[in-house]
Scaffold this motif. Structure first.
Motif, PDB file in Angstrom:
ATOM      1  N   SER A  35      19.202  51.414  35.042  1.00 60.51           N
ATOM      2  CA  SER A  35      20.445  51.377  35.815  1.00 60.51           C
ATOM      3  C   SER A  35      20.826  52.819  36.107  1.00 60.51           C
ATOM      4  O   SER A  35      20.468  53.733  35.361  1.00 60.51           O
ATOM      5  CB  SER A  35      21.553  50.667  35.040  1.00 60.51           C
ATOM      6  OG  SER A  35      21.884  51.386  33.856  1.00 60.51           O
ATOM      7  N   MET A  36      21.538  53.026  37.179  1.00 65.37           N
ATOM      8  CA  MET A  36      21.881  54.389  37.603  1.00 65.37           C
ATOM      9  C   MET A  36      23.349  54.457  37.994  1.00 65.37           C
ATOM     10  O   MET A  36      23.835  53.615  38.762  1.00 65.37           O
ATOM     11  CB  MET A  36      20.998  54.778  38.791  1.00 65.37           C
ATOM     12  CG  MET A  36      21.549  55.894  39.675  1.00 65.37           C
ATOM     13  SD  MET A  36      21.767  57.474  38.838  1.00 65.37           S
ATOM     14  CE  MET A  36      20.069  57.976  38.617  1.00 65.37           C
ATOM     15  N   GLY A  37      24.064  55.435  37.448  1.00 63.48           N
ATOM     16  CA  GLY A  37      25.461  55.570  37.816  1.00 63.48           C
ATOM     17  C   GLY A  37      26.069  56.878  37.344  1.00 63.48           C
ATOM     18  O   GLY A  37      25.460  57.628  36.578  1.00 63.48           O
ATOM     19  N   MET A  38      27.275  57.130  37.817  1.00 66.19           N
ATOM     20  CA  MET A  38      28.047  58.310  37.415  1.00 66.19           C
ATOM     21  C   MET A  38      29.055  57.887  36.349  1.00 66.19           C
ATOM     22  O   MET A  38      30.007  57.153  36.631  1.00 66.19           O
ATOM     23  CB  MET A  38      28.753  58.908  38.628  1.00 66.19           C
ATOM     24  CG  MET A  38      27.798  59.481  39.661  1.00 66.19           C
ATOM     25  SD  MET A  38      28.627  59.931  41.213  1.00 66.19           S
ATOM     26  CE  MET A  38      29.735  61.244  40.638  1.00 66.19           C
ATOM     27  N   LEU A  65      17.803  48.151  38.499  1.00 66.84           N
ATOM     28  CA  LEU A  65      18.310  46.780  38.458  1.00 66.84           C
ATOM     29  C   LEU A  65      19.827  46.670  38.464  1.00 66.84           C
ATOM     30  O   LEU A  65      20.364  45.576  38.575  1.00 66.84           O
ATOM     31  CB  LEU A  65      17.752  46.074  37.215  1.00 66.84           C
ATOM     32  CG  LEU A  65      16.233  46.003  37.130  1.00 66.84           C
ATOM     33  CD1 LEU A  65      15.813  45.164  35.929  1.00 66.84           C
ATOM     34  CD2 LEU A  65      15.620  45.437  38.407  1.00 66.84           C
ATOM     35  N   ALA A  66      20.513  47.811  38.318  1.00 64.10           N
ATOM     36  CA  ALA A  66      21.984  47.757  38.292  1.00 64.10           C
ATOM     37  C   ALA A  66      22.558  49.130  38.589  1.00 64.10           C
ATOM     38  O   ALA A  66      21.885  50.155  38.438  1.00 64.10           O
ATOM     39  CB  ALA A  66      22.479  47.271  36.928  1.00 64.10           C
ATOM     40  N   LEU A  67      23.817  49.130  38.998  1.00 64.42           N
ATOM     41  CA  LEU A  67      24.553  50.378  39.141  1.00 64.42           C
ATOM     42  C   LEU A  67      25.394  50.571  37.882  1.00 64.42           C
ATOM     43  O   LEU A  67      26.126  49.679  37.481  1.00 64.42           O
ATOM     44  CB  LEU A  67      25.454  50.344  40.374  1.00 64.42           C
ATOM     45  CG  LEU A  67      26.049  51.698  40.776  1.00 64.42           C
ATOM     46  CD1 LEU A  67      26.319  51.753  42.260  1.00 64.42           C
ATOM     47  CD2 LEU A  67      27.326  52.015  40.007  1.00 64.42           C
ATOM     48  N   GLY A  68      25.263  51.723  37.263  1.00 66.61           N
ATOM     49  CA  GLY A  68      26.042  51.985  36.063  1.00 66.61           C
ATOM     50  C   GLY A  68      25.242  52.725  35.019  1.00 66.61           C
ATOM     51  O   GLY A  68      24.052  52.987  35.227  1.00 66.61           O
ATOM     52  N   GLU A  69      25.833  53.160  33.930  1.00 68.81           N
ATOM     53  CA  GLU A  69      27.178  52.707  33.714  1.00 68.81           C
ATOM     54  C   GLU A  69      28.153  53.586  34.474  1.00 68.81           C
ATOM     55  O   GLU A  69      27.969  54.787  34.591  1.00 68.81           O
ATOM     56  CB  GLU A  69      27.539  52.694  32.220  1.00 68.81           C
ATOM     57  CG  GLU A  69      27.474  54.058  31.546  1.00 68.81           C
ATOM     58  CD  GLU A  69      27.702  54.013  30.052  1.00 68.81           C
ATOM     59  OE1 GLU A  69      28.844  53.754  29.619  1.00 68.81           O
ATOM     60  OE2 GLU A  69      26.724  54.227  29.321  1.00 68.81           O
ATOM     61  N   CYS A  70      29.195  52.982  34.960  1.00 69.19           N
ATOM     62  CA  CYS A  70      30.259  53.689  35.646  1.00 69.19           C
ATOM     63  C   CYS A  70      31.561  52.996  35.265  1.00 69.19           C
ATOM     64  O   CYS A  70      31.549  51.933  34.656  1.00 69.19           O
ATOM     65  CB  CYS A  70      30.048  53.665  37.157  1.00 69.19           C
ATOM     66  SG  CYS A  70      30.026  51.992  37.863  1.00 69.19           S
ATOM     67  N   GLY A  71      32.682  53.603  35.595  1.00 73.29           N
ATOM     68  CA  GLY A  71      33.928  52.924  35.249  1.00 73.29           C
ATOM     69  C   GLY A  71      35.085  53.858  35.041  1.00 73.29           C
ATOM     70  O   GLY A  71      35.189  54.911  35.685  1.00 73.29           O
ATOM     71  N   LEU A  72      35.983  53.468  34.104  1.00 69.39           N
ATOM     72  CA  LEU A  72      37.238  54.177  33.881  1.00 69.39           C
ATOM     73  C   LEU A  72      37.453  54.413  32.395  1.00 69.39           C
ATOM     74  O   LEU A  72      37.175  53.537  31.581  1.00 69.39           O
ATOM     75  CB  LEU A  72      38.408  53.382  34.445  1.00 69.39           C
ATOM     76  CG  LEU A  72      38.344  52.986  35.928  1.00 69.39           C
ATOM     77  CD1 LEU A  72      39.543  52.117  36.288  1.00 69.39           C
ATOM     78  CD2 LEU A  72      38.297  54.225  36.814  1.00 69.39           C
ATOM     79  N   ASP A  73      37.986  55.592  32.063  1.00 72.25           N
ATOM     80  CA  ASP A  73      38.193  55.961  30.659  1.00 72.25           C
ATOM     81  C   ASP A  73      39.449  56.819  30.563  1.00 72.25           C
ATOM     82  O   ASP A  73      39.489  57.935  31.078  1.00 72.25           O
ATOM     83  CB  ASP A  73      36.970  56.736  30.154  1.00 72.25           C
ATOM     84  CG  ASP A  73      36.982  56.933  28.653  1.00 72.25           C
ATOM     85  OD1 ASP A  73      38.062  57.188  28.097  1.00 72.25           O
ATOM     86  OD2 ASP A  73      35.899  56.861  28.040  1.00 72.25           O
ATOM     87  N   LYS A  74      40.475  56.279  29.902  1.00 79.41           N
ATOM     88  CA  LYS A  74      41.739  57.004  29.790  1.00 79.41           C
ATOM     89  C   LYS A  74      41.746  58.019  28.650  1.00 79.41           C
ATOM     90  O   LYS A  74      42.735  58.739  28.483  1.00 79.41           O
ATOM     91  CB  LYS A  74      42.897  56.017  29.621  1.00 79.41           C
ATOM     92  CG  LYS A  74      43.216  55.241  30.894  1.00 79.41           C
ATOM     93  CD  LYS A  74      44.475  54.414  30.745  1.00 79.41           C
ATOM     94  CE  LYS A  74      44.842  53.740  32.052  1.00 79.41           C
ATOM     95  NZ  LYS A  74      46.058  52.896  31.947  1.00 79.41           N
ATOM     96  N   VAL A  75      40.680  58.084  27.887  1.00 79.84           N
ATOM     97  CA  VAL A  75      40.616  59.027  26.777  1.00 79.84           C
ATOM     98  C   VAL A  75      39.929  60.330  27.183  1.00 79.84           C
ATOM     99  O   VAL A  75      40.252  61.400  26.675  1.00 79.84           O
ATOM    100  CB  VAL A  75      39.885  58.387  25.566  1.00 79.84           C
ATOM    101  CG1 VAL A  75      39.712  59.398  24.440  1.00 79.84           C
ATOM    102  CG2 VAL A  75      40.677  57.192  25.055  1.00 79.84           C
TER     103      VAL A  75
END
Length: 224
Positions: A35-38, A65-75
Protein backbone atom coordinates in the motif's frame (compact mmCIF):
# COMPACT_ATOMS: atom_id res chain seq x y z
CA UNK A 1 -5.34 -21.55 3.10
CA UNK A 2 -3.27 -18.46 3.83
CA UNK A 3 -3.18 -15.66 6.37
CA UNK A 4 -3.82 -12.17 5.01
CA UNK A 5 -1.96 -9.41 6.85
CA UNK A 6 -3.73 -6.27 5.66
CA UNK A 7 -1.13 -3.84 7.01
CA UNK A 8 2.47 -4.50 7.96
CA UNK A 9 5.91 -2.91 7.87
CA UNK A 10 7.73 -6.17 7.23
CA UNK A 11 7.23 -9.21 5.03
CA UNK A 12 6.62 -12.54 6.71
CA UNK A 13 8.99 -15.38 5.89
CA UNK A 14 6.12 -17.88 6.10
CA UNK A 15 4.95 -19.18 2.74
CA UNK A 16 1.29 -19.12 3.71
CA UNK A 17 1.19 -15.43 4.70
CA UNK A 18 0.02 -12.77 2.24
CA UNK A 19 1.41 -9.46 3.50
CA UNK A 20 0.55 -5.97 2.31
CA UNK A 21 3.59 -3.89 3.16
CA UNK A 22 3.16 -0.24 3.98
CA UNK A 23 5.20 2.09 1.75
CA UNK A 24 5.93 5.81 1.81
CA UNK A 25 6.84 8.20 -1.01
CA UNK A 26 10.47 7.80 0.10
CA UNK A 27 10.40 3.98 -0.25
CA UNK A 28 12.37 2.30 -3.01
CA UNK A 29 11.23 -1.36 -3.19
CA UNK A 30 7.83 -1.90 -4.77
CA UNK A 31 8.23 -5.50 -5.91
CA UNK A 32 5.84 -7.07 -3.37
CA UNK A 33 2.15 -6.43 -2.58
CA UNK A 34 2.05 -3.01 -0.95
CA UNK A 35 0.00 0.00 0.00
CA UNK A 36 1.24 3.52 -0.66
CA UNK A 37 0.35 6.74 1.09
CA UNK A 38 1.40 9.91 2.89
CA UNK A 39 1.28 9.32 6.65
CA UNK A 40 0.12 12.37 8.67
CA UNK A 41 3.24 12.16 10.85
CA UNK A 42 5.52 12.84 7.91
CA UNK A 43 3.70 15.57 6.01
CA UNK A 44 6.16 18.18 4.76
CA UNK A 45 4.28 21.21 3.48
CA UNK A 46 7.12 21.94 1.05
CA UNK A 47 6.89 18.50 -0.57
CA UNK A 48 3.17 17.77 -0.65
CA UNK A 49 2.65 18.05 -4.40
CA UNK A 50 5.88 16.20 -5.15
CA UNK A 51 4.92 13.32 -2.87
CA UNK A 52 1.35 13.20 -4.14
CA UNK A 53 2.76 12.66 -7.64
CA UNK A 54 4.82 9.74 -6.31
CA UNK A 55 1.76 8.27 -4.62
CA UNK A 56 -0.25 8.61 -7.81
CA UNK A 57 2.47 6.92 -9.84
CA UNK A 58 2.75 3.97 -7.45
CA UNK A 59 -1.02 3.53 -7.22
CA UNK A 60 -0.82 2.43 -10.85
CA UNK A 61 1.68 -0.33 -10.01
CA UNK A 62 0.18 -3.83 -10.42
CA UNK A 63 1.24 -4.80 -6.87
CA UNK A 64 -0.25 -1.71 -5.19
CA UNK A 65 -3.43 -2.92 -3.52
CA UNK A 66 -4.43 0.08 -1.41
CA UNK A 67 -3.82 3.73 -0.68
CA UNK A 68 -2.38 4.29 2.77
CA UNK A 69 -1.70 4.43 5.38
CA UNK A 70 -2.99 7.97 5.40
CA UNK A 71 -5.35 9.86 7.65
CA UNK A 72 -5.60 12.24 10.61
CA UNK A 73 -3.72 12.47 13.90
CA UNK A 74 -4.40 15.11 16.55
CA UNK A 75 -1.34 14.15 18.58
CA UNK A 76 1.32 14.71 15.91
CA UNK A 77 2.82 18.15 15.33
CA UNK A 78 1.63 18.46 11.72
CA UNK A 79 -0.98 21.17 11.21
CA UNK A 80 -4.40 19.51 11.41
CA UNK A 81 -6.00 21.52 8.61
CA UNK A 82 -3.07 20.58 6.39
CA UNK A 83 -3.56 16.93 7.35
CA UNK A 84 -7.21 17.16 6.28
CA UNK A 85 -6.23 18.74 2.97
CA UNK A 86 -3.67 16.03 2.22
CA UNK A 87 -6.07 13.28 3.29
CA UNK A 88 -8.81 14.58 0.98
CA UNK A 89 -6.38 14.70 -1.94
CA UNK A 90 -5.33 11.11 -1.29
CA UNK A 91 -8.94 9.95 -1.07
CA UNK A 92 -9.54 11.47 -4.49
CA UNK A 93 -6.58 9.48 -5.82
CA UNK A 94 -8.04 6.31 -4.32
CA UNK A 95 -11.25 7.01 -6.20
CA UNK A 96 -9.40 7.74 -9.44
CA UNK A 97 -7.43 4.49 -9.33
CA UNK A 98 -10.03 2.30 -7.59
CA UNK A 99 -7.93 1.53 -4.50
CA UNK A 100 -9.31 0.96 -0.99
CA UNK A 101 -7.96 3.27 1.72
CA UNK A 102 -6.04 2.16 4.82
CA UNK A 103 -6.55 4.83 7.47
CA UNK A 104 -4.40 5.98 10.39
CA UNK A 105 -6.54 7.82 12.94
CA UNK A 106 -5.70 9.23 16.36
CA UNK A 107 -8.41 11.19 18.20
CA UNK A 108 -10.04 12.23 14.92
CA UNK A 109 -12.70 9.59 14.30
CA UNK A 110 -15.51 12.08 13.88
CA UNK A 111 -13.49 14.10 11.38
CA UNK A 112 -12.80 10.94 9.36
CA UNK A 113 -16.51 10.13 9.34
CA UNK A 114 -17.44 13.67 8.30
CA UNK A 115 -14.97 13.62 5.40
CA UNK A 116 -16.40 10.30 4.26
CA UNK A 117 -19.91 11.75 4.34
CA UNK A 118 -18.67 14.79 2.42
CA UNK A 119 -16.82 12.90 -0.34
CA UNK A 120 -19.12 9.86 -0.54
CA UNK A 121 -16.36 7.55 -1.82
CA UNK A 122 -17.04 4.38 -3.81
CA UNK A 123 -13.90 2.67 -2.49
CA UNK A 124 -13.79 0.85 0.84
CA UNK A 125 -12.12 2.48 3.85
CA UNK A 126 -10.31 0.38 6.49
CA UNK A 127 -9.30 1.90 9.80
CA UNK A 128 -6.15 0.06 10.80
CA UNK A 129 -4.89 -0.75 14.29
CA UNK A 130 -8.28 -0.23 15.92
CA UNK A 131 -8.03 -0.18 19.73
CA UNK A 132 -10.99 1.88 20.93
CA UNK A 133 -14.35 0.97 22.48
CA UNK A 134 -17.41 -0.61 20.91
CA UNK A 135 -19.20 2.74 20.58
CA UNK A 136 -16.45 4.08 18.32
CA UNK A 137 -16.39 0.81 16.38
CA UNK A 138 -20.16 0.88 15.82
CA UNK A 139 -19.99 4.49 14.68
CA UNK A 140 -17.34 3.59 12.10
CA UNK A 141 -19.24 0.53 10.88
CA UNK A 142 -22.47 2.51 10.68
CA UNK A 143 -20.71 4.87 8.30
CA UNK A 144 -19.29 2.10 6.15
CA UNK A 145 -15.74 2.07 7.55
CA UNK A 146 -14.23 -1.36 8.13
CA UNK A 147 -11.83 -2.04 11.01
CA UNK A 148 -8.55 -3.91 11.33
CA UNK A 149 -7.16 -5.32 14.57
CA UNK A 150 -3.52 -5.93 15.41
CA UNK A 151 -1.33 -7.33 18.17
CA UNK A 152 -3.17 -5.39 20.90
CA UNK A 153 -5.92 -8.00 20.68
CA UNK A 154 -3.64 -10.61 22.26
CA UNK A 155 -3.69 -9.15 25.78
CA UNK A 156 -6.21 -6.29 25.77
CA UNK A 157 -9.39 -7.76 27.29
CA UNK A 158 -11.49 -4.67 26.58
CA UNK A 159 -10.51 -4.88 22.91
CA UNK A 160 -11.33 -8.57 22.89
CA UNK A 161 -14.88 -7.69 23.94
CA UNK A 162 -15.07 -5.26 21.01
CA UNK A 163 -13.95 -7.99 18.60
CA UNK A 164 -16.61 -10.27 20.02
CA UNK A 165 -19.31 -7.80 18.94
CA UNK A 166 -17.86 -6.89 15.54
CA UNK A 167 -19.37 -8.82 12.60
CA UNK A 168 -16.78 -10.99 10.88
CA UNK A 169 -17.50 -9.51 7.46
CA UNK A 170 -16.39 -6.08 8.69
CA UNK A 171 -12.93 -6.86 10.02
CA UNK A 172 -9.34 -7.47 8.96
CA UNK A 173 -6.21 -8.46 10.86
CA UNK A 174 -2.71 -7.00 10.76
CA UNK A 175 0.71 -7.02 12.38
CA UNK A 176 1.59 -3.34 11.71
CA UNK A 177 5.05 -2.81 13.26
CA UNK A 178 4.74 -5.43 16.02
CA UNK A 179 6.88 -8.54 16.39
CA UNK A 180 3.78 -10.72 16.83
CA UNK A 181 3.15 -13.13 13.95
CA UNK A 182 -0.12 -12.78 12.05
CA UNK A 183 -0.93 -16.45 12.75
CA UNK A 184 -1.08 -15.70 16.49
CA UNK A 185 -3.50 -12.83 15.90
CA UNK A 186 -5.73 -15.07 13.78
CA UNK A 187 -5.70 -17.73 16.47
CA UNK A 188 -6.72 -15.24 19.15
CA UNK A 189 -9.59 -13.83 17.13
CA UNK A 190 -10.76 -17.33 16.20
CA UNK A 191 -10.82 -18.21 19.91
CA UNK A 192 -12.78 -15.07 20.73
CA UNK A 193 -15.29 -15.80 17.98
CA UNK A 194 -15.45 -19.52 18.82
CA UNK A 195 -14.63 -20.61 15.29
CA UNK A 196 -11.82 -22.55 13.66
CA UNK A 197 -8.82 -20.64 12.31
CA UNK A 198 -9.52 -22.06 8.84
CA UNK A 199 -13.02 -20.57 8.92
CA UNK A 200 -11.62 -17.19 9.93
CA UNK A 201 -9.07 -17.38 7.11
CA UNK A 202 -11.85 -18.07 4.64
CA UNK A 203 -13.94 -15.13 5.88
CA UNK A 204 -11.07 -12.64 5.78
CA UNK A 205 -10.11 -13.84 2.32
CA UNK A 206 -13.67 -13.06 1.20
CA UNK A 207 -13.48 -9.65 2.88
CA UNK A 208 -10.20 -9.00 1.10
CA UNK A 209 -11.31 -10.11 -2.35
CA UNK A 210 -14.38 -7.89 -1.99
CA UNK A 211 -12.13 -4.83 -1.74
CA UNK A 212 -11.16 -4.76 -5.43
CA UNK A 213 -10.46 -6.92 -8.46
CA UNK A 214 -6.73 -6.23 -8.09
CA UNK A 215 -6.83 -7.93 -4.68
CA UNK A 216 -7.95 -11.17 -6.31
CA UNK A 217 -5.38 -10.89 -9.09
CA UNK A 218 -2.50 -10.33 -6.72
CA UNK A 219 -3.45 -13.23 -4.47
CA UNK A 220 -3.53 -15.53 -7.50
CA UNK A 221 -0.16 -14.22 -8.70
CA UNK A 222 1.44 -14.91 -5.30
CA UNK A 223 -0.14 -18.26 -4.45
CA UNK A 224 -1.08 -20.03 -7.67
Amino acid sequence: MYFIDIHTHKKSSAENVFSIENKYPTSVDFSLPFSMGMHPWFINKNKIEEELLIVEKQLQHKSCLALGECGLDKVTEADFELQEEVFRKQVRLSEKYNKPVIIHCVKAFQEIIEIKKEIKPRQKWILHGFNKNIQVAKSLLKNGILVSFGAAIIKNEKLQKVVLEIPLDALFLETDDSEVEIQEIYQKVANIKSIEVKELQKIIKENFTNLSSSSITEIKRCFY
